[in-house]
Design an enzyme around this catalytic site. Structure first.
Site, PDB file in Angstrom:
ATOM      1  N   GLU A 195     -27.461  12.143   7.640  1.00 43.53           N
ATOM      2  CA  GLU A 195     -26.774  12.912   8.400  1.00 43.53           C
ATOM      3  C   GLU A 195     -25.235  12.702   8.655  1.00 43.53           C
ATOM      4  O   GLU A 195     -24.634  13.703   8.847  1.00 43.53           O
ATOM      5  CB  GLU A 195     -27.349  12.630   9.796  1.00 43.53           C
ATOM      6  CG  GLU A 195     -26.785  13.621  11.079  1.00 43.53           C
ATOM      7  CD  GLU A 195     -27.084  14.824  11.045  1.00 43.53           C
ATOM      8  OE1 GLU A 195     -26.526  15.894  11.791  1.00 43.53           O
ATOM      9  OE2 GLU A 195     -28.046  15.374  10.355  1.00 43.53           O
ATOM     10  N   HIS A 226     -12.388  -4.821  -3.581  1.00 39.04           N
ATOM     11  CA  HIS A 226     -11.237  -5.220  -2.944  1.00 39.04           C
ATOM     12  C   HIS A 226     -11.516  -4.260  -1.506  1.00 39.04           C
ATOM     13  O   HIS A 226     -11.034  -4.764  -0.520  1.00 39.04           O
ATOM     14  CB  HIS A 226     -10.167  -4.358  -3.744  1.00 39.04           C
ATOM     15  CG  HIS A 226      -8.609  -4.178  -3.094  1.00 39.04           C
ATOM     16  ND1 HIS A 226      -7.604  -4.139  -3.891  1.00 39.04           N
ATOM     17  CD2 HIS A 226      -8.261  -3.896  -1.917  1.00 39.04           C
ATOM     18  CE1 HIS A 226      -6.787  -4.086  -2.829  1.00 39.04           C
ATOM     19  NE2 HIS A 226      -6.901  -3.922  -1.848  1.00 39.04           N
ATOM     20  N   CYS A 250       0.823  -1.146  -0.023  1.00 37.04           N
ATOM     21  CA  CYS A 250      -0.118   0.093   0.129  1.00 37.04           C
ATOM     22  C   CYS A 250       0.946   1.275   0.001  1.00 37.04           C
ATOM     23  O   CYS A 250       0.276   2.263  -0.339  1.00 37.04           O
ATOM     24  CB  CYS A 250      -0.951  -0.108   1.232  1.00 37.04           C
ATOM     25  SG  CYS A 250      -1.994  -1.324   1.476  1.00 37.04           S
ATOM     26  N   HIS A 252      -6.243   2.055   4.601  1.00 37.64           N
ATOM     27  CA  HIS A 252      -6.693   1.419   3.639  1.00 37.64           C
ATOM     28  C   HIS A 252      -7.515   0.086   4.503  1.00 37.64           C
ATOM     29  O   HIS A 252      -6.930  -0.435   5.183  1.00 37.64           O
ATOM     30  CB  HIS A 252      -5.600   0.738   2.866  1.00 37.64           C
ATOM     31  CG  HIS A 252      -5.879  -0.201   1.926  1.00 37.64           C
ATOM     32  ND1 HIS A 252      -7.212  -0.347   1.121  1.00 37.64           N
ATOM     33  CD2 HIS A 252      -5.585  -1.495   1.583  1.00 37.64           C
ATOM     34  CE1 HIS A 252      -7.281  -1.236   0.388  1.00 37.64           C
ATOM     35  NE2 HIS A 252      -6.380  -2.020   0.712  1.00 37.64           N
ATOM     36  N   HIS A 273     -10.385  -3.296   4.112  1.00 36.91           N
ATOM     37  CA  HIS A 273     -10.987  -4.314   3.266  1.00 36.91           C
ATOM     38  C   HIS A 273     -12.229  -4.515   3.803  1.00 36.91           C
ATOM     39  O   HIS A 273     -12.765  -5.539   3.758  1.00 36.91           O
ATOM     40  CB  HIS A 273     -10.365  -5.686   3.262  1.00 36.91           C
ATOM     41  CG  HIS A 273      -8.884  -5.655   2.412  1.00 36.91           C
ATOM     42  ND1 HIS A 273      -8.172  -6.672   2.234  1.00 36.91           N
ATOM     43  CD2 HIS A 273      -8.218  -4.677   1.743  1.00 36.91           C
ATOM     44  CE1 HIS A 273      -7.027  -6.400   1.542  1.00 36.91           C
ATOM     45  NE2 HIS A 273      -7.254  -5.057   1.209  1.00 36.91           N
TER      46      HIS A 273
END
Length: 252
Positions: free
Chosen positions: A151, A208, A105, A123, A125
């Site tokens: 909201e 992903h 990443c 990040h 999943h």
């Protein structure tokens, strides 16, 4: 575009543990394991997937690859100087933990730091994020998640160069990019989405997960939690036949 020439990893110093040793609970090397543990309990980073990175001035702290997120410790954290990254084919680390690998990443986190001046990038999943991308596959517009009149939308800023947050009646838009066999190959598509949609604080990756960033750890975490909430709401709305976009008139 597939990765053909893997990035060379270089460590400048052999003894750099001082970069990750601190009694301050807000130090990035302490925060990243805490965040990853919380995300694991939420089901966002199962099976070592996902990650988090924090920028503190020019130093970038990164979660490693392959470490169980609920077991992560400060000594597992990578550190680099963002100003020292001049060769795209070589990544120079100030600290590399032994017997571990950098997260794939990393180049996507770096994009958030360099192109959006983010202070934190997350990040996940998340199952809800993945389900949203699956629902969009059969929709007329498969590359954008849109929702309004909820909201929790208020948790999001109006944009990178704008002040203030979105309002209840505003429409939150999150672009979707297609997945690739290798995580680092997503970088150019993430950057394209950033350029095309400059106001977004997140990008979905088909089948992903999602990347979310903010100017601080607090903001990135708040937006990530709020986005997951909205994804879950949207999935349930779809089950009930309710539209994500509605024409609710403001009360005078």
């Amino acid at each position: 575009m597939a990765t053909q020439n893997p990035i060379q990893e270089v460590q400048e110093s052999e003894n750099s543990d001082h970069l990750i040793i601190s009694q301050d609970p807000q130090h990035p090397a302490n925060l990243i394991p805490e965040l990853c543990s919380k995300f694991w309990h939420l089901g966002w980073v199962t099976g070592t997937g996902g990650g988090a990175s924090i920028r503190n001035d020019n130093l970038v702290y990164l979660a490693p690859s392959g470490v169980q997120k609920e077991l992560m410790k400060p000594e597992h954290i990578y550190v680099l100087d963002i100003t020292a990254q001049v060769n795209p084919k070589q990544r120079i680390y100030l600290r590399s933990p032994p017997n571990l690998k950098p997260s794939q990443c990393t180049p996507l986190f770096m994009a958030a730091f360099t192109k959006r001046n983010a202070g934190c990038c997350i990040h996940t999943h998340s199952q809800w994020a993945v389900l949203i991308t699956l629902l969009l596959e059969s929709a007329p517009n498969t590359t954008m998640f849109e929702i309004n009149n909820i909201e929790q939308i208020k948790a999001f800023g109006k944009g990178y160069t704008k002040t203030g947050n979105l309002g209840y009646h505003d429409t939150l838009r999150i672009p979707v990019i297609e997945n690739t066999p290798h995580e680092e190959d997503l970088t150019e598509y993430l950057e394209e989405a950033m350029e095309k949609y400059p106001d977004t604080y997140a990008v979905l990756v088909r089948r992903h997960g999602v990347y979310v960033w903010g100017e601080s750890v607090h903001k990135a975490k708040t937006q990530c939690e709020s986005l997951d909430y909205l994804f879950q709401i949207a999935v349930e709305m779809k089950k009930l036949g309710l539209p994500w976009l509605s024409n609710v008139k403001p009360i005078a």
